[in-house]
Design an enzyme around this catalytic site. Structure first.
Site, PDB file in Angstrom:
ATOM      1  N   LYS A  50      -0.346  19.561  32.004  1.00  0.00           N
ATOM      2  CA  LYS A  50       0.315  19.500  32.916  1.00  0.00           C
ATOM      3  C   LYS A  50      -0.084  19.085  34.410  1.00  0.00           C
ATOM      4  CE  LYS A  50       0.182  24.304  32.829  1.00  0.00           C
ATOM      5  NZ  LYS A  50       0.736  25.787  33.740  1.00  0.00           N
ATOM      6  N   ASP A  56       2.806  29.357  37.535  1.00  0.00           N
ATOM      7  CA  ASP A  56       2.959  30.026  36.101  1.00  0.00           C
ATOM      8  C   ASP A  56       4.936  29.436  35.625  1.00  0.00           C
ATOM      9  OD1 ASP A  56       2.188  31.803  33.736  1.00  0.00           O
ATOM     10  OD2 ASP A  56       2.721  32.876  34.688  1.00  0.00           O
ATOM     11  N   TYR A  83       6.950  24.490  24.452  1.00  0.00           N
ATOM     12  CA  TYR A  83       8.311  25.390  23.783  1.00  0.00           C
ATOM     13  C   TYR A  83       9.604  23.909  23.891  1.00  0.00           C
ATOM     14  CZ  TYR A  83       7.526  29.933  23.284  1.00  0.00           C
ATOM     15  OH  TYR A  83       6.549  31.099  23.654  1.00  0.00           O
TER      16      TYR A  83
END
Length: 191
Positions: A12, A68, A150
């Site tokens: 990230k 988040d 994912y």
């Protein structure tokens, strides 16, 4: 401007660094000496982002932002949602999370899903929220080697490839995090 991104996720961090203008120096939790695990105990993405950002501001006195992200699957009433990172239980593991999701969708043809990111920015004693949504579908099997989480089973709306088959530049233009970060960057440019 120095700004802490309250994450230990190096993937990230790299994604966001590629998007920010050079005028913003992005610091990681490691850069500021924060090694404790910040518990995400909220029942919403926004709540978890606030918890992380507030922890850094309170304990380290830095302007910062935290995010988040959740994958929300329509046929599963929004699961895994806020529990996306720990969907298959501990230890948190992307492979196990993907397998549990694929198993839970075996009996349904509705593969509609969306990734949603919420960002909380604490800047000069004020708090701002930004969000981004990327709609798509859950594939029946993994495709691609790039990305994380994912990404191998999520195909964004209007595209042939999964997130894991896209370059980071292509993904950042359309992803939930990319859209939320763009809102954050636009805000910072005009601040």
């Amino acid at each position: 401007m120095k700004l802490v991104f309250a994450t230990n996720n190096l993937n990230k961090l790299k994604e966001v660094q590629e998007m920010l203008p050079k005028s913003i120096e992005l610091l990681s939790l490691k850069d500021i000496g924060c090694f404790e695990d910040i518990e995400e105990t909220a029942t919403s993405l926004e709540g978890n982002a606030k918890i992380k950002a507030n922890h850094i501001t309170k304990n380290y006195q830095y302007n910062c932002f935290a995010d988040d992200t959740g994958l929300e699957v329509k046929a599963l009433n929004g699961e895994p949602g806020v529990y996306s990172a720990r969907y298959a239980g501990e230890p948190a593991n992307a492979e196990n999370n993907m397998q549990k999701l694929l198993d839970n969708l075996k009996e349904t043809s509705n593969r509609e899903a969306q990734f949603r990111t919420s960002i909380c920015l604490n800047l000069d004693d004020k708090q701002f929220l930004f969000d981004g949504i990327c709609k798509g579908q859950i594939l029946t099997k993994r495709r691609g080697e790039k990305g994380f989480g994912y990404d191998p089973i999520f195909q964004p709306e209007g595209y042939e490839n999964s997130f894991a088959q896209m370059s980071s530049v292509e993904k950042n233009k359309i992803s939930h995090r990319g859209l939320a970060i763009e809102k954050l960057i636009d805000f910072l440019k005009n601040y």
